[in-house]
Scaffold this active site. Structure first.
Site, PDB file in Angstrom:
ATOM      1  CD  GLU A  58      -3.031  -1.125   2.145  1.00  0.00           C
ATOM      2  OE1 GLU A  58      -2.939  -0.310   3.073  1.00  0.00           O
ATOM      3  OE2 GLU A  58      -4.031  -1.826   1.923  1.00  0.00           O
ATOM      4  CD  GLU A  95      -3.328  -7.195   3.784  1.00  0.00           C
ATOM      5  OE1 GLU A  95      -4.125  -6.477   4.421  1.00  0.00           O
ATOM      6  OE2 GLU A  95      -2.092  -7.064   3.868  1.00  0.00           O
TER       7      GLU A  95
END
Length: 538
Positions: A156, A303
């Site tokens: 991220e 995820e």
């Protein structure tokens, strides 16, 4: 059917620059048959052959698990490998390329997506020689005995470490070139992104990538992924979309629960019906890529998950029941292989976050409770996926017991024990003085027996093993000596066995990894605007 005035759902994992997930990959958990349900991550899905690294972008969809190691008691790598093999878990994602785990998984039939921490981007993005050295150290010694299925570069980065964004693409290219030089070009290289990079995601048909990064980052990224046959990696969290939507996102929609046609979310531009948040998020990604003229890049969900415990005041939806519902429904949904409303032919692969609770993670209480299991291998909750296409090799979902939670305090346990043996009408005769389960004479032991009595009496119904958060479901038979728990009496009648859990310690070597708390506050105005637009169109 006309579009209904329902909120569209958005989700991504809140952006936590404030919180770091320390994730060494030094040693990882598990070795007990106990967690059956969890093994989800394999079966029905074809295992990628070790001889040719699994290309995540083109292989059949699979379900895997993330393994974090920021916990007090970790199993040694050999035990982790044995557990994964026994439970037929075929796909895992590591946040680092730990040599101990990779070595232990040799010959275990487990494909591993290895990660590159954010703090290594500078070196990899600045020097192709460093990328060559990384591949020589973290891939070549292990592959193909331990199949490396992908390399996930950074975590991220646009949200967690935006200053490193200029280095991300060079790092991707350098690692891809290094793999190609080693005749391993079949191993895809990509980077997990937060859903927050997609703006105006609901309805999905109007989604687009953050325009400030479109030409400088997303266009070259997608071009790289398309040329390398690599997937767009996304971390998607319907949990955060729900809790931060202030009621705009229906709980059932976030949990994959069945909806009547009148309650389905409808994209007013395409008239496609959305029955769950995750599908809408994936389609928002497809639309965002299409707006940049890329239609062949697959999505890989790196995820997704739901916490099973949290602050009762601030995180009331972080419960075992909701976690079980989300994860079980997610597994069924993916195994149905129906794709998404926009791309019914394309079912994305997914890694569930996560295998074990990471009790050392800072932040809100829920941060430490995303695992399918506690650190000692005891299931945090049961997955109800029996019969899902033969997915589970060892279906022990009927062999479950309700016991006192490890972290429960004595006062709360006593109150729950009093209720179970009183208004709850549990059979507590066996924990009276002189009876077979009176010893050990302590609140925790007596509460466990009473909780299990109530749980079995209620037919193991959802919510019957909660007791205000001081109880938990386990597949480990709590019976001892002459004390036979109610659940054991029932399973013995059907020939069911018991599962044992063990725990051991390993040294933790911390490396930084992102926390789960990303902010979805920016999504709320979008959702509310979408509702107004849909209503106006009607």
């Amino acid at each position: 059917m006309q579009p209904t005035c329902l909120p569209n759902t958005n989700n991504t994992k809140p952006n936590p620059t404030s919180k770091l997930k320390k994730n060494p990959m030094g040693a990882n958990p598990f070795t007990f048959l106990a967690l059956l349900h969890l093994l989800l991550f394999h079966s029905v899905i074809a295992v990628i052959p070790a001889a040719a690294a699994a290309n995540i972008g083109t292989a059949k969809p699979f379900i895997g698990v993330n393994i974090g190691t920021d916990l007090t008691d970790l199993l040694p790598p050999a035990d982790i490998a044995a557990f994964l093999k026994a439970q037929q878990i075929k796909h895992v994602r590591l946040y680092d390329a730990d040599p101990g785990i990779l070595s232990a998984l040799a010959g275990a039939g487990v494909s591993v997506a290895v990660g590159v921490p954010n703090n290594q981007l500078l070196a990899l993005g600045s020097s192709p020689a460093t990328a060559d050295a990384w591949v020589a150290r973290h891939v070549l010694p292990f592959h193909p005995a331990t199949p490396i299925s992908a390399v996930a570069v950074g975590d991220e980065v646009p949200a967690a470490l935006p200053s490193a964004l200029p280095l991300l693409l060079p790092a991707l290219r350098s690692l891809s070139a290094a793999l190609a030089a080693a005749n391993l070009s079949s191993i895809p290289v990509s980077t997990p992104l937060p859903f927050s990079v997609i703006l105006d995601p609901f309805p999905p048909s109007q989604a687009y990538f953050n325009q400030t990064l479109a030409s400088s980052f997303f266009l070259p990224l997608l071009r790289f992924l398309a040329d390398a046959a690599s997937p767009l990696m996304l971390n998607l969290y319907p949990y955060y979309a729900f809790v931060q939507s202030r009621g705009a996102v229906p709980l059932d929609n976030a949990l994959f629960n069945p909806l009547s046609p009148s309650l389905e979310e409808i994209d007013p531009n395409t008239l496609l019906h959305y029955t769950n948040v995750l599908d809408a998020m994936v389609d928002a990604a497809y639309v965002s890529m299409r707006n940049l003229n890329f239609t062949g890049v697959p999505v890989l969900i790196t995820e997704t998950g739901w916490p099973h415990n949290g602050s009762r005041r601030d995180e009331p939806y972080a419960t075992p029941n909701y976690a079980s519902t989300y994860t079980s429904n997610l597994i069924r949904h993916m195994l149905d292989r129906r794709g998404t409303p926009l791309r019914p032919e394309a079912t994305p692969s997914v890694y569930i976050y996560e295998l074990f609770d990471e009790d050392l993670r800072p932040g809100p209480l829920s941060e430490a409770h995303w695992g399918l299991f506690y650190g000692n291998g005891t299931p945090a909750y049961l997955l109800n996926v029996a019969g899902a296409g033969g997915f589970l090799a060892n279906d022990t979902t009927n062999r479950t017991y309700c016991v006192a939670a490890e972290e429960a305090d004595r006062r709360s346990l006593q109150a729950a024990l009093d209720w179970a043996c009183g208004p709850g009408r549990a059979n507590c005769s066996e924990i009276q003085p002189g009876e077979s389960c009176y010893q050990p004479n302590d609140v925790r032991s007596h509460a466990s027996y009473a909780f299990d009595s109530y749980y079995q009496m209620q037919g193991k119904a959802a919510g019957s093993c909660f007791f205000q958060g001081v109880a938990m479901i386990t597949t480990t038979d709590p019976s001892h000596g002459k004390c036979i728990f109610p659940g054991s009496k029932q399973t013995s009648a059907t020939g069911a066995g018991t599962n044992k859990a063990e725990s051991s310690k390993a040294v933790v070597s911390p490396t930084s990894r992102l926390g789960k708390g990303r902010s979805y506050e920016h999504i709320v105005p979008m959702i509310l605007n979408s509702i107004l637009l849909v209503c106006v169109s009607i």
